[in-house]
Design a protein around this motif. Structure first.
Motif, PDB file in Angstrom:
ATOM      1  N   ARG A   1       3.871 -19.576  -5.590  1.00  0.00           N
ATOM      2  CA  ARG A   1       4.638 -19.672  -4.349  1.00  0.00           C
ATOM      3  C   ARG A   1       4.237 -18.597  -3.345  1.00  0.00           C
ATOM      4  NH1 ARG A   1       9.007 -19.014  -1.247  1.00  0.00           N
ATOM      5  NH2 ARG A   1       9.485 -16.956  -2.078  1.00  0.00           N
ATOM      6  N   LEU A   2       3.920 -17.396  -3.850  1.00  0.00           N
ATOM      7  CA  LEU A   2       3.502 -16.292  -2.985  1.00  0.00           C
ATOM      8  C   LEU A   2       2.116 -15.806  -3.386  1.00  0.00           C
ATOM      9  CD1 LEU A   2       6.738 -14.074  -2.765  1.00  0.00           C
ATOM     10  CD2 LEU A   2       5.969 -15.853  -1.166  1.00  0.00           C
ATOM     11  N   LYS A   3       1.469 -15.107  -2.458  1.00  0.00           N
ATOM     12  CA  LYS A   3       0.219 -14.407  -2.736  1.00  0.00           C
ATOM     13  C   LYS A   3       0.490 -12.907  -2.649  1.00  0.00           C
ATOM     14  CE  LYS A   3      -3.525 -15.954  -0.804  1.00  0.00           C
ATOM     15  NZ  LYS A   3      -4.500 -16.335   0.256  1.00  0.00           N
ATOM     16  N   CYS A   4      -0.301 -12.109  -3.324  1.00  0.00           N
ATOM     17  CA  CYS A   4      -0.161 -10.659  -3.192  1.00  0.00           C
ATOM     18  C   CYS A   4      -1.530 -10.013  -3.081  1.00  0.00           C
ATOM     19  CB  CYS A   4       0.646 -10.048  -4.343  1.00  0.00           C
ATOM     20  SG  CYS A   4      -0.218  -9.968  -5.936  1.00  0.00           S
ATOM     21  N   ALA A   5      -1.573  -8.934  -2.321  1.00  0.00           N
ATOM     22  CA  ALA A   5      -2.756  -8.077  -2.221  1.00  0.00           C
ATOM     23  C   ALA A   5      -2.224  -6.662  -2.339  1.00  0.00           C
ATOM     24  CB  ALA A   5      -3.486  -8.298  -0.902  1.00  0.00           C
ATOM     25  N   ILE A   6      -2.439  -6.037  -3.487  1.00  0.00           N
ATOM     26  CA  ILE A   6      -1.722  -4.800  -3.804  1.00  0.00           C
ATOM     27  C   ILE A   6      -2.678  -3.685  -4.203  1.00  0.00           C
ATOM     28  CG2 ILE A   6       0.429  -5.942  -4.446  1.00  0.00           C
ATOM     29  CD1 ILE A   6      -0.443  -5.688  -7.382  1.00  0.00           C
ATOM     30  N   ASP A   7      -2.369  -2.494  -3.719  1.00  0.00           N
ATOM     31  CA  ASP A   7      -3.095  -1.291  -4.119  1.00  0.00           C
ATOM     32  C   ASP A   7      -2.280  -0.470  -5.109  1.00  0.00           C
ATOM     33  OD1 ASP A   7      -5.349   0.531  -3.859  1.00  0.00           O
ATOM     34  OD2 ASP A   7      -3.992   1.866  -2.752  1.00  0.00           O
ATOM     35  N   VAL A   8      -1.012  -0.816  -5.257  1.00  0.00           N
ATOM     36  CA  VAL A   8      -0.098  -0.057  -6.114  1.00  0.00           C
ATOM     37  C   VAL A   8       0.740  -1.036  -6.923  1.00  0.00           C
ATOM     38  CG1 VAL A   8       0.016   1.973  -4.618  1.00  0.00           C
ATOM     39  CG2 VAL A   8       1.567   0.060  -4.198  1.00  0.00           C
ATOM     40  N   PHE A   9       1.273  -0.543  -8.040  1.00  0.00           N
ATOM     41  CA  PHE A   9       2.051  -1.394  -8.932  1.00  0.00           C
ATOM     42  C   PHE A   9       2.965  -0.504  -9.759  1.00  0.00           C
ATOM     43  CE2 PHE A   9       2.642  -4.523 -12.428  1.00  0.00           C
ATOM     44  CZ  PHE A   9       2.898  -5.660 -11.670  1.00  0.00           C
ATOM     45  N   ASP A  10       3.916  -1.115 -10.405  1.00  0.00           N
ATOM     46  CA  ASP A  10       4.796  -0.410 -11.331  1.00  0.00           C
ATOM     47  C   ASP A  10       4.842  -1.216 -12.618  1.00  0.00           C
ATOM     48  OD1 ASP A  10       6.690   1.331 -12.416  1.00  0.00           O
ATOM     49  OD2 ASP A  10       8.386   0.256 -11.527  1.00  0.00           O
ATOM     50  N   PRO A  11       4.190  -0.732 -13.723  1.00  0.00           N
ATOM     51  CA  PRO A  11       3.612   0.611 -13.877  1.00  0.00           C
ATOM     52  C   PRO A  11       2.147   0.659 -13.456  1.00  0.00           C
ATOM     53  CG  PRO A  11       3.504  -0.546 -15.961  1.00  0.00           C
ATOM     54  CD  PRO A  11       4.177  -1.488 -14.986  1.00  0.00           C
ATOM     55  N   GLU A  12       1.630   1.891 -13.376  1.00  0.00           N
ATOM     56  CA  GLU A  12       0.206   2.133 -13.140  1.00  0.00           C
ATOM     57  C   GLU A  12      -0.347   2.985 -14.281  1.00  0.00           C
ATOM     58  OE1 GLU A  12      -0.752   3.812  -9.350  1.00  0.00           O
ATOM     59  OE2 GLU A  12       0.189   2.176  -8.239  1.00  0.00           O
ATOM     60  N   PRO A  13      -1.570   2.660 -14.738  1.00  0.00           N
ATOM     61  CA  PRO A  13      -2.336   1.473 -14.361  1.00  0.00           C
ATOM     62  C   PRO A  13      -1.667   0.188 -14.856  1.00  0.00           C
ATOM     63  CG  PRO A  13      -3.370   2.560 -16.220  1.00  0.00           C
ATOM     64  CD  PRO A  13      -2.264   3.470 -15.762  1.00  0.00           C
ATOM     65  N   ILE A  14      -1.986  -0.923 -14.203  1.00  0.00           N
ATOM     66  CA  ILE A  14      -1.453  -2.199 -14.658  1.00  0.00           C
ATOM     67  C   ILE A  14      -1.982  -2.465 -16.064  1.00  0.00           C
ATOM     68  CG2 ILE A  14      -1.321  -4.673 -14.168  1.00  0.00           C
ATOM     69  CD1 ILE A  14      -1.918  -4.039 -11.256  1.00  0.00           C
ATOM     70  N   PRO A  15      -1.126  -2.803 -17.024  1.00  0.00           N
ATOM     71  CA  PRO A  15      -1.602  -3.057 -18.390  1.00  0.00           C
ATOM     72  C   PRO A  15      -2.712  -4.101 -18.410  1.00  0.00           C
ATOM     73  CG  PRO A  15       0.796  -2.950 -18.329  1.00  0.00           C
ATOM     74  CD  PRO A  15       0.348  -2.909 -16.902  1.00  0.00           C
ATOM     75  N   ALA A  16      -3.669  -3.902 -19.291  1.00  0.00           N
ATOM     76  CA  ALA A  16      -4.855  -4.759 -19.333  1.00  0.00           C
ATOM     77  C   ALA A  16      -4.514  -6.216 -19.595  1.00  0.00           C
ATOM     78  CB  ALA A  16      -5.826  -4.244 -20.395  1.00  0.00           C
ATOM     79  N   ASP A  17      -3.402  -6.466 -20.294  1.00  0.00           N
ATOM     80  CA  ASP A  17      -3.038  -7.849 -20.615  1.00  0.00           C
ATOM     81  C   ASP A  17      -2.017  -8.436 -19.641  1.00  0.00           C
ATOM     82  OD1 ASP A  17      -0.894  -6.266 -21.323  1.00  0.00           O
ATOM     83  OD2 ASP A  17      -0.588  -7.173 -23.304  1.00  0.00           O
ATOM     84  N   HIS A  18      -1.814  -7.748 -18.508  1.00  0.00           N
ATOM     85  CA  HIS A  18      -0.826  -8.241 -17.540  1.00  0.00           C
ATOM     86  C   HIS A  18      -1.351  -9.515 -16.885  1.00  0.00           C
ATOM     87  CE1 HIS A  18       1.995  -8.343 -14.181  1.00  0.00           C
ATOM     88  NE2 HIS A  18       2.708  -7.448 -14.834  1.00  0.00           N
ATOM     89  N   PRO A  19      -0.501 -10.527 -16.741  1.00  0.00           N
ATOM     90  CA  PRO A  19      -0.972 -11.819 -16.207  1.00  0.00           C
ATOM     91  C   PRO A  19      -1.421 -11.765 -14.747  1.00  0.00           C
ATOM     92  CG  PRO A  19       1.425 -11.817 -16.441  1.00  0.00           C
ATOM     93  CD  PRO A  19       0.921 -10.590 -17.150  1.00  0.00           C
TER      94      PRO A  19
ATOM     95  N   VAL B   1       0.845  -1.196   0.000  1.00  0.00           N
ATOM     96  CA  VAL B   1       0.000   0.000   0.000  1.00  0.00           C
ATOM     97  C   VAL B   1       0.884   1.252   0.000  1.00  0.00           C
ATOM     98  CG1 VAL B   1      -2.060  -0.998   1.021  1.00  0.00           C
ATOM     99  CG2 VAL B   1      -0.220  -0.220   2.520  1.00  0.00           C
ATOM    100  N   ALA B   2       2.124   1.101  -0.478  1.00  0.00           N
ATOM    101  CA  ALA B   2       3.088   2.199  -0.499  1.00  0.00           C
ATOM    102  C   ALA B   2       3.122   2.822  -1.895  1.00  0.00           C
ATOM    103  CB  ALA B   2       4.466   1.676  -0.077  1.00  0.00           C
ATOM    104  N   ARG B   3       4.151   2.522  -2.637  1.00  0.00           N
ATOM    105  CA  ARG B   3       4.285   2.881  -4.040  1.00  0.00           C
ATOM    106  C   ARG B   3       4.734   1.640  -4.781  1.00  0.00           C
ATOM    107  NH1 ARG B   3       1.643   6.738  -3.035  1.00  0.00           N
ATOM    108  NH2 ARG B   3       2.058   8.931  -3.515  1.00  0.00           N
ATOM    109  N   GLY B   4       4.294   1.512  -6.025  1.00  0.00           N
ATOM    110  CA  GLY B   4       4.573   0.295  -6.768  1.00  0.00           C
ATOM    111  C   GLY B   4       6.039  -0.047  -6.847  1.00  0.00           C
TER     112      GLY B   4
END
Length: 317
Positions: free
Chosen positions: A248-266, A229-232
């Motif tokens: 292997r990991l889970k994520c719950a994210i409010d931010v990402f790099d880049p933003e907005p997350i590309p529509a085709d991002h997996p 919840v910081a910066r991507g």
């Protein structure tokens, strides 16, 4: 306050924000400048301070170079990445520290609970009319690694207390405070090895860029949850994506790099990912709190006092 730091004319990004602050204190004049069109009611030669827009401020930082006598830039966000670089060391930069603390802390707790308790999966099941009860992890008894001990970090820690967690805090350097020990950033890899949940809430600076890197992510145990919840860019998002896609990991994210997350991002379709669109501070609590802060800043200008929340002192040094 010297003449070099005296602030008399301040621009606001919209008329509504200026109206909420009126009448301004004697000696302070307000004008409207959204940094996308010509300013209203003022020449840029006369401007001393600029209040940035809350949304998409990074897109207009280049316009600050048009203000020849700029003394201070005020953000409406807790983060100030890119602002100091845009104005140079001679201009003061003030953040909105404290304005978003409660709301962002709420979201951090919400993301943790939603991910651990499988609420995201339940929402997907609801779309299918599927009843799939499972045993999920409880927040109680989890080992939480909190990376960031500023205003928002403190609020997250405070809200975690009733949940009976084992909390470990990480700051820029090791030290002790009234709540116990704060570990230094150089300990992150070792600390990550025993964390069930890592919560990231540290400002984005040159020092914190990709602080949560491949080595830190690899050290986390299988099944661990990363909450950002910081910066991507505090997190190596490519490395995080790879770990999540592997399962292997889970994520719950409010931010990402880049933003907005590309529509085709997996990551959009990854089962182990929960995504919100950078809404941490954007709640009903924001507007009254930012107005309260700005009123206090205007009073400081009028009285010749140093304003709050300076992250770069500029002429106030």
């Amino acid at each position: 306050m010297t003449n070099d730091s005296q602030i008399s004319t301040v621009t606001f990004p919209d008329r509504e924000l200026l109206a909420a602050l009126e009448p301004l204190p004697v000696g302070v004049r307000g004008a409207v400048w959204d940094l996308r069109s010509a300013p209203i009611g003022v020449d840029l030669d006369d401007v001393d301070a600029v209040v940035l827009p809350y949304i998409n401020a990074s897109e207009v930082l280049g316009e600050l170079g048009r203000v020849p006598h700029l003394k201070l830039v005020q953000t409406q966000s807790t983060g100030y990445d890119g602002v100091r670089e845009a104005v140079g060391e001679t201009v003061a930069v003030a953040s909105a520290s404290g304005v978003h603390a409660a709301a962002t802390a709420e979201l951090a707790i919400g993301l943790i609970l939603a991910s651990l308790r499988g609420i995201d999966a339940a929402v997907r099941d609801q779309q299918e009319g599927a009843w799939r009860p499972q045993r999920h992890l409880s927040l109680a008894d989890r080992k939480i690694l909190l990376v960031g001990v500023g205003g928002i970090g403190k609020e997250i820690a405070r809200r975690l207390q009733p949940f009976e967690v084992e909390l470990t805090r990480v700051g820029s350097s090791a030290r002790d405070d009234a709540d116990g020990h704060i570990h230094g950033a150089q300990e992150l890899v070792a600390l990550a090895a025993t964390a069930d949940v890592m919560v990231v809430i540290t400002p984005l600076t040159e020092q914190t860029h990709h602080m949560i890197n491949t080595h830190v992510l690899a050290a986390l145990p299988a099944g661990a949850l990363v909450v950002n919840v910081a910066r991507g860019a505090v997190v190596d998002c490519d490395a995080l994506t790879a770990e999540v896609l592997k399962g292997r990991l889970k994520c719950a994210i409010d931010v990402f790099d880049p933003e907005p997350i590309p529509a085709d991002h997996p990551l959009w379709t990854a089962e182990n990912a929960l995504i919100t669109p950078h809404i941490g501070g954007n709640t009903s609590a924001f507007y009254p709190r930012v107005v309260k802060l700005l009123k206090k800043q205007m009073e400081a200008f009028a009285r010749g006092k140093v304003p709050d929340n300076l992250v770069q002192r500029g002429p106030f040094a």
